[in-house]
Design a protein around this motif. Structure first.
Motif, short mmCIF file in Angstrom:
data_model
loop_
_atom_site.label_atom_id
_atom_site.label_comp_id
_atom_site.label_asym_id
_atom_site.label_seq_id
_atom_site.Cartn_x
_atom_site.Cartn_y
_atom_site.Cartn_z
N ALA A 24 0.84 -1.19 0.00
CA ALA A 24 0.00 0.00 0.00
C ALA A 24 0.88 1.24 0.00
O ALA A 24 1.99 1.25 0.54
N LEU A 25 0.33 2.29 -0.58
CA LEU A 25 0.95 3.61 -0.58
C LEU A 25 0.18 4.47 0.41
O LEU A 25 -1.05 4.51 0.36
N ILE A 26 0.91 5.14 1.29
CA ILE A 26 0.29 6.07 2.24
C ILE A 26 0.83 7.46 1.94
O ILE A 26 2.04 7.70 2.03
N ILE A 69 5.57 5.11 2.34
CA ILE A 69 5.07 6.35 2.90
C ILE A 69 5.71 7.53 2.18
O ILE A 69 6.93 7.59 2.05
N VAL A 70 4.86 8.45 1.73
CA VAL A 70 5.31 9.70 1.12
C VAL A 70 4.51 10.84 1.74
O VAL A 70 3.47 10.61 2.35
N THR A 72 4.19 8.28 11.77
CA THR A 72 3.51 7.20 11.05
C THR A 72 4.47 6.04 10.83
O THR A 72 4.11 4.87 11.02
N ALA A 73 5.70 6.34 10.45
CA ALA A 73 6.70 5.30 10.20
C ALA A 73 7.03 4.52 11.47
O ALA A 73 7.17 3.29 11.43
N VAL A 74 7.16 5.20 12.59
CA VAL A 74 7.47 4.52 13.85
C VAL A 74 6.34 3.55 14.21
O VAL A 74 6.59 2.40 14.59
N SER A 75 5.10 3.99 14.07
CA SER A 75 3.98 3.08 14.36
C SER A 75 3.97 1.91 13.40
O SER A 75 3.73 0.77 13.81
N ALA A 76 4.22 2.17 12.13
CA ALA A 76 4.24 1.08 11.14
C ALA A 76 5.32 0.06 11.52
O ALA A 76 5.09 -1.15 11.45
N ASN A 85 4.99 -4.02 12.77
CA ASN A 85 5.65 -5.03 11.95
C ASN A 85 5.40 -4.93 10.45
O ASN A 85 5.40 -5.95 9.75
N TYR A 86 5.20 -3.74 9.95
CA TYR A 86 5.11 -3.56 8.50
C TYR A 86 6.51 -3.37 7.92
O TYR A 86 7.41 -2.86 8.60
N ASN A 87 6.69 -3.81 6.69
CA ASN A 87 7.92 -3.54 5.96
C ASN A 87 7.79 -2.15 5.35
O ASN A 87 6.80 -1.84 4.70
N LEU A 88 8.81 -1.32 5.57
CA LEU A 88 8.72 0.09 5.22
C LEU A 88 9.61 0.49 4.05
O LEU A 88 10.78 0.14 4.00
N THR A 89 9.03 1.30 3.18
CA THR A 89 9.79 2.03 2.17
C THR A 89 9.39 3.49 2.32
O THR A 89 8.20 3.81 2.35
#
Length: 185
Positions: A6-8, A130-131, A142-146, A150-154
């Motif tokens: 997903a894109l956020i 996340i953008v 948002t990134a810290v919560s993700a 346990n989401y994989n982050l870009t």
């Protein structure tokens, strides 16, 4: 055609991006517009989920903790809260696709007090990109919560911006070094 990603898009509003926005990050915010549009187009074409998360404030809300830190911004019913520029144009075109979602948020973190985590899990989404703005405030939280969920982050470097260049650089390093995010160049 969900590919478990997903894109956020975080807070890409007139108040945060437009030259006359109430809390604008200025030119850096406008410079990422085309990159964000391109990412939205790619996710839309592949029918992957797209989440627009938007800061929501009420006029004369004296209880909100941001009141002591920032001037009034993203007030409900104002043009300042609308998506900025071509991001708004593309949203108007795709908003009725069943994989496009708009979530109001009342804190920096797009997960706090919203159904974002539940919606991602219902769709078996594990990878999020996340953008948006601001790198060192709402994108960071948002990134810290993700990460904690346990989401994989870009978090593409070309897709985030801030009014504070030092904070922006610190957050990019934090994404990479503390959250294990892919911070593409």
């Amino acid at each position: 055609m969900n590919n478990n990603r997903a894109l956020i898009i975080v807070d890409y509003s007139n108040d945060f991006v437009a030259p006359d926005g109430a809390l604008t990050c200025g030119k850096p915010g406008r410079e990422i517009e085309q990159f964000i549009v391109n990412r939205i187009e790619e996710y839309n074409n592949s029918q992957d989920d797209i989440f627009f998360t938007m800061d929501l404030h009420y006029e004369e809300d004296t209880a909100h903790p941001e009141n002591d830190l920032f001037p009034p911004h993203n007030i409900i019913g104002t043009s300042g809260r609308e998506l900025y520029g071509r991001v708004n144009d593309i949203y108007q075109r795709i908003q009725y696709n069943d994989f496009v979602h708009f979530l109001d948020k009342t804190r920096y973190d797009s997960f706090s007090g919203t159904p974002l985590d539940l919606m991602l899990r219902e769709r078996n989404i594990k990878d999020i990109e996340i953008v948006g703005v601001c790198t060192d405030i709402c994108v960071l939280h948002t990134a810290v919560s993700a990460y904690n969920l346990n989401y994989n982050l870009t978090i593409p470097k070309r897709g985030v911006a801030s009014f504070d260049e030092n904070g922006h650089q610190w957050a990019l390093n934090h994404f990479r070094n503390s959250l294990g995010a892919a911070v593409e160049q």
